[in-house]
Design an enzyme around this catalytic site. Structure first.
Site, PDB file in Angstrom:
ATOM      1  N   HIS A 301       0.849  -1.189   0.000  1.00  0.00           N
ATOM      2  CA  HIS A 301       0.000   0.000   0.000  1.00  0.00           C
ATOM      3  C   HIS A 301       0.879   1.230   0.000  1.00  0.00           C
ATOM      4  O   HIS A 301       1.942   1.230   0.618  1.00  0.00           O
ATOM      5  CB  HIS A 301      -0.921   0.021   1.228  1.00  0.00           C
ATOM      6  CG  HIS A 301      -2.091   0.914   1.036  1.00  0.00           C
ATOM      7  ND1 HIS A 301      -2.039   2.257   1.265  1.00  0.00           N
ATOM      8  CD2 HIS A 301      -3.353   0.647   0.596  1.00  0.00           C
ATOM      9  CE1 HIS A 301      -3.213   2.785   0.978  1.00  0.00           C
ATOM     10  NE2 HIS A 301      -4.027   1.838   0.570  1.00  0.00           N
ATOM     11  N   ASP A 358      -7.990  -5.128  -0.151  1.00  0.00           N
ATOM     12  CA  ASP A 358      -8.504  -5.944  -1.245  1.00  0.00           C
ATOM     13  C   ASP A 358      -8.158  -7.421  -1.121  1.00  0.00           C
ATOM     14  O   ASP A 358      -8.657  -8.247  -1.870  1.00  0.00           O
ATOM     15  CB  ASP A 358      -7.960  -5.420  -2.590  1.00  0.00           C
ATOM     16  CG  ASP A 358      -8.627  -4.116  -2.967  1.00  0.00           C
ATOM     17  OD1 ASP A 358      -9.811  -3.956  -2.622  1.00  0.00           O
ATOM     18  OD2 ASP A 358      -7.966  -3.273  -3.586  1.00  0.00           O
TER      19      ASP A 358
HETATM   20  N1  CMC Z   1       4.112  -7.631  -4.965  1.00  0.00           N
HETATM   21  C1  CMC Z   1       5.448  -7.649  -5.118  1.00  0.00           C
HETATM   22  N2  CMC Z   1       6.247  -6.575  -4.923  1.00  0.00           N
HETATM   23  C2  CMC Z   1       5.646  -5.422  -4.548  1.00  0.00           C
HETATM   24  C3  CMC Z   1       4.269  -5.329  -4.365  1.00  0.00           C
HETATM   25  C4  CMC Z   1       3.485  -6.484  -4.588  1.00  0.00           C
HETATM   26  N3  CMC Z   1       2.164  -6.452  -4.420  1.00  0.00           N
HETATM   27  N4  CMC Z   1       3.937  -4.068  -3.991  1.00  0.00           N
HETATM   28  C5  CMC Z   1       5.091  -3.385  -3.960  1.00  0.00           C
HETATM   29  N5  CMC Z   1       6.136  -4.204  -4.286  1.00  0.00           N
HETATM   30  C6  CMC Z   1       7.567  -3.847  -4.288  1.00  0.00           C
HETATM   31  C7  CMC Z   1       7.900  -2.978  -5.485  1.00  0.00           C
HETATM   32  O1  CMC Z   1       8.273  -3.762  -6.598  1.00  0.00           O
HETATM   33  C8  CMC Z   1       9.029  -2.160  -4.920  1.00  0.00           C
HETATM   34  O2  CMC Z   1      10.181  -2.966  -4.895  1.00  0.00           O
HETATM   35  P1  CMC Z   1      11.675  -2.304  -5.093  1.00  0.00           P
HETATM   36  O3  CMC Z   1      11.831  -1.371  -3.932  1.00  0.00           O
HETATM   37  O4  CMC Z   1      12.596  -3.467  -5.083  1.00  0.00           O
HETATM   38  O5  CMC Z   1      11.615  -1.598  -6.406  1.00  0.00           O
HETATM   39  C9  CMC Z   1       8.623  -1.915  -3.460  1.00  0.00           C
HETATM   40  O6  CMC Z   1       7.794  -3.037  -3.131  1.00  0.00           O
HETATM   41  C10 CMC Z   1       7.871  -0.626  -3.229  1.00  0.00           C
HETATM   42  O7  CMC Z   1       6.700  -0.640  -4.039  1.00  0.00           O
HETATM   43  P2  CMC Z   1       6.174   0.570  -4.888  1.00  0.00           P
HETATM   44  O8  CMC Z   1       5.518   0.019  -6.125  1.00  0.00           O
HETATM   45  O9  CMC Z   1       7.236   1.590  -5.051  1.00  0.00           O
HETATM   46  O10 CMC Z   1       5.059   1.136  -3.893  1.00  0.00           O
HETATM   47  P3  CMC Z   1       3.908   2.141  -4.256  1.00  0.00           P
HETATM   48  O11 CMC Z   1       3.576   2.861  -2.994  1.00  0.00           O
HETATM   49  O12 CMC Z   1       4.261   2.985  -5.432  1.00  0.00           O
HETATM   50  O13 CMC Z   1       2.698   1.191  -4.700  1.00  0.00           O
HETATM   51  C11 CMC Z   1       0.840  -0.302  -4.611  1.00  0.00           C
HETATM   52  C12 CMC Z   1       1.659   0.780  -3.866  1.00  0.00           C
HETATM   53  C13 CMC Z   1      -0.408  -0.572  -3.815  1.00  0.00           C
HETATM   54  C14 CMC Z   1       0.439   0.249  -5.990  1.00  0.00           C
HETATM   55  C15 CMC Z   1       1.700  -1.586  -4.774  1.00  0.00           C
HETATM   56  O14 CMC Z   1       2.028  -2.080  -3.498  1.00  0.00           O
HETATM   57  C16 CMC Z   1       0.983  -2.659  -5.586  1.00  0.00           C
HETATM   58  O15 CMC Z   1       1.066  -2.636  -6.808  1.00  0.00           O
HETATM   59  N6  CMC Z   1       0.273  -3.620  -4.926  1.00  0.00           N
HETATM   60  C17 CMC Z   1      -0.521  -4.620  -5.632  1.00  0.00           C
HETATM   61  C18 CMC Z   1      -1.845  -4.009  -6.113  1.00  0.00           C
HETATM   62  C19 CMC Z   1      -2.825  -3.807  -4.975  1.00  0.00           C
HETATM   63  O16 CMC Z   1      -3.061  -4.689  -4.152  1.00  0.00           O
HETATM   64  N7  CMC Z   1      -3.475  -2.621  -4.971  1.00  0.00           N
HETATM   65  C20 CMC Z   1      -4.528  -2.300  -3.995  1.00  0.00           C
HETATM   66  C21 CMC Z   1      -4.114  -1.218  -3.052  1.00  0.00           C
HETATM   67  S1  CMC Z   1      -5.266  -1.104  -1.661  1.00  0.00           S
HETATM   68  C22 CMC Z   1      -6.733  -0.533  -2.387  1.00  0.00           C
HETATM   69  C23 CMC Z   1      -6.664   0.922  -2.625  1.00  0.00           C
HETATM   70  O17 CMC Z   1      -6.850   1.680  -1.650  1.00  0.00           O
HETATM   71  O18 CMC Z   1      -6.411   1.328  -3.772  1.00  0.00           O
END
Ligand code: CMC
Length: 423
Positions: A301, A358
Site C-alpha cells: 500500500h 482488497d
Molecule cells: N508484490 C510484489 N512486490 C511489490 C508489491 C506487490 N504487491 N507491492 C510493492 N512491491 C515492491 C515494489 O516492486 C518495490 O520494490 P523495489 O523497492 O525493489 O523496487 C517496493 O515493493 C515498493 O513498491 P512501490 O511500487 O514503489 O510502492 P507504491 O507505494 O508505489 O505502490 C501499490 C503501492 C499498492 C500500488 C503496490 O504495493 C501494488 O502494486 N500492490 C498490488 C496491487 C494492490 O493490491 N493494490 C490495492 C491497493 S489497496 C486498495 C486501494 O486503496 O487502492
C-alpha cells in the site's frame, strides 16, 4: 512558535512556512517557491505532495490508523451503518435518529433510473466490464439533471446530489449485473435497507448476516483521503466539470488493478493458483522476480507501511461470514497460506508489504454470491460517499484552483522544421 523550512538554492537562503494539521502532520508550504527561485519541485507519484487540506479522513500509515471525521474505523465498522457513515463523511457529524431516518428515506426515494439510462445499460454487450458501464452511465446522468451540472451548486442542490448519487449508483450497479447476466431487472424496494435492497436487486438471497457483512465492507471502503480515484475526482472537479463527470472519472481511476481493480485481480490470482495445484510459493517467487511483471495482488500500500486496519477487520469478518453461511472455500485456505508465507519472507518484510483491504474482500464478495467482475463496482458503491464529500469540500474551499501541475521538460531543445522532401 511558527515553524519555518529553509531552502538554499545557489547560495540564496529562503524561508517557507510549515503548516501543521490537527494530528500534527507537517507540510512545507512551497506555493511561492517558483516565483522566488524559478524552481519547481518534482515528486513522481506524489509521494510527498499534499494536494489539499481536508477535514474528512485521517490516516496514519505507520500506526495503521484510519478515522472518518475523527471516529475510528473499527468503531464505525462495528457499530454504525453505511448510510450513517455517508452522512458523517458529508456533513461532518453523526446524525440524530430523525436526521438519519430522513436521509435514508431520501436515498431510498431514488428508486428508479431514468428510462433511457436503463435502456443504455441494457444495450451494452454482455461482455462489457461493469466498471465501464458504471462510468459511462454516471457521466450520462448529467443529461438528466442539467441543473446539477453547475460546479457551484446551492446547499439544497449539494444535498440533493449526495442522496441522488448514493441512491442511483446502487441501481446502476445492480442493473449492470442483471443486464450482463441476462436476468430480468429487479425493481428497487424502498422499504428495505440500503444493502438489503442492493442484494435483492442483484437477484441474490439476503438475510441479516449477509446484509450486515456487505454494510461493513461498504463502510470500510467509504473514504480513504487523497487516494488515486479521490484525487481524480478533485482534479476533474477543479476544472469546473460537473459532479457527474468528476465521479465518472473517479470510477475510471478506481478500475485500475493497482487501485480498486485489485480486488478482482486478487481473486483471479487465487483461482489461478488453485488451478495450478494450489502451490502459492510459486506465486510468491514470481512476485519477487524483478524480471517478471507479476505482483502479489492485494499486497502493499502507498501509505500503510505496517498494516492496513481495514484488512484486519475484513480478515475477521471473512472468517465470521464464511462460518455463518457455511461456506468452505479453498481459496480462503490458499489466501491464508500465501499471506503467512509472504509475511515471513524477507522480500515482503523489508519492503513493508502487508495484505491490504482488497486481499480478503473478494473472498467475502464471493461467499455472498457476487460475481468476480462486480467486485470493483462494489468498491465504487462503497467509495461513493467519500468521493462526493471530497468533491463538496473541494468546491467549498476558497483556495481551490484548477489542478495543473508543472513538469521538467526532457525533450529536444528548439530545432528548425525540415521540409518533408528534404528529410
Ligand atoms: N508484490 C510484489 N512486490 C511489490 C508489491 C506487490 N504487491 N507491492 C510493492 N512491491 C515492491 C515494489 O516492486 C518495490 O520494490 P523495489 O523497492 O525493489 O523496487 C517496493 O515493493 C515498493 O513498491 P512501490 O511500487 O514503489 O510502492 P507504491 O507505494 O508505489 O505502490 C501499490 C503501492 C499498492 C500500488 C503496490 O504495493 C501494488 O502494486 N500492490 C498490488 C496491487 C494492490 O493490491 N493494490 C490495492 C491497493 S489497496 C486498495 C486501494 O486503496 O487502492
Amino acid at each position: 512558535m511558527s515553524l519555518k523550512a529553509k531552502i538554499e538554492i545557489e547560495g540564496k537562503v529562503l524561508e517557507y512556512p510549515i503548516t501543521e494539521g490537527s494530528e500534527h502532520e507537517k507540510a512545507i508550504d512551497i506555493s511561492k517557491l517558483r516565483a522566488d527561485t524559478g524552481c519547481i519541485t518534482i515528486d513522481h507519484g506524489f509521494l510527498n505532495t499534499g494536494s489539499c487540506a481536508s477535514a474528512i479522513t485521517f490516516l496514519d500509515g505507520e500506526l495503521g490508523i484510519l478515522r472518518y471525521r475523527g471516529y475510528p474505523i473499527e468503531q464505525l465498522a462495528e457499530q454504525s451503518s453505511f448510510l450513517e457513515v455517508a452522512f458523517l463523511l458529508n456533513w461532518g457529524k453523526l446524525p440524530s435518529k430523525s436526521e438519519l431516518d430522513s436521509f435514508e428515506k431520501k436515498v431510498a426515494s431514488f428508486s428508479k433510473l431514468p428510462e433511457y439510462i436503463e435502456r443504455m445499460i441494457d444495450i451494452f454487450p454482455k461482455t462489457a466490464h461493469p466498471m465501464a458501464v458504471a462510468s459511462a452511465v454516471t457521466v450520462s446522468l448529467s443529461a438528466h439533471y442539467p441543473e446539477l451540472n453547475n460546479p457551484n451548486p446551492s446547499t439544497e442542490q449539494k444535498d440533493e446530489i449526495f442522496a441522488l448519487m448514493l441512491g442511483l449508483f446502487k441501481l446502476v450497479a445492480a442493473r449492470s449485473f442483471t443486464a450482463a447476466s441476462s436476468q430480468a431487472p429487479i425493481a428497487s424496494n424502498p422499504s428495505l435497507s440500503y444493502c438489503e435492497d442492493f442484494i435483492s436487486m442483484m437477484g441474490m438471497k439476503s438475510n441479516k448476516d449477509v446484509a450486515k457483512a456487505l454494510d461493513v465492507l461498504l463502510i470500510l471502503h467509504a473514504d480513504h483521503e487523497q487516494n488515486c480515484s479521490t484525487s481524480t475526482v478533485r482534479v476533474v472537479g477543479s476544472s469546473n466539470a460537473s459532479i457527474f463527470a468528476s465521479i465518472s472519472a473517479g470510477i475510471d481511476a478506481l478500475w485500475g488493478p493497482l487501485h480498486g481493480g485489485a480486488n478482482q485481480e486478487v481473486l483471479e490470482m487465487l483461482e489461478e493458483i488453485k488451478l495450478a495445484g494450489g502451490d502459492y510459493k510459486k506465486a510468491l517467487e514470481r512476485a519477487k522476480d524483478k524480471n517478471d511483471t507479476f505482483k502479489l495482488m492485494g499486497f502493499g500500500h502507498r501509505v500503510y507501511k505496517n498494516f492496513d486496519p481495514r484488512a484486519k477487520i475484513i480478515k475477521k469478518a471473512c472468517d465470521v461470514i464464511l462460518a455463518q453461511l457455511g461456506v468452505k472455500d479453498q481459496l480462503l485456505d490458499i489466501a491464508k497460506g500465501l499471506e503467512q508465507e509472504a509475511l515471513a519472507d524477507d522480500y515482503f518484510k523489508s519492503r513493508n508489504l502487508y495484505p491490504n483491504v482488497d486481499f480478503y474482500s473478494g473472498i467475502i464478495y464471493r461467499a455472498l454470491g457476487i460475481p468476480t467482475n462486480m467486485f470493483t463496482v462494489m468498491f465504487a458503491l462503497g467509495r461513493m460517499p467519500g468521493w462526493l464529500a471530497q468533491w463538496k469540500e473541494m468546491r467549498e474551499t476558497k483556495e481551490t484552483k484548477i489542478s495543473r501541475p508543472r513538469q521538467v521538460y526532457i525533450g529536444s531543445v528548439v530545432r528548425e522544421y525540415v521540409d518533408i522532401g528534404k528529410r
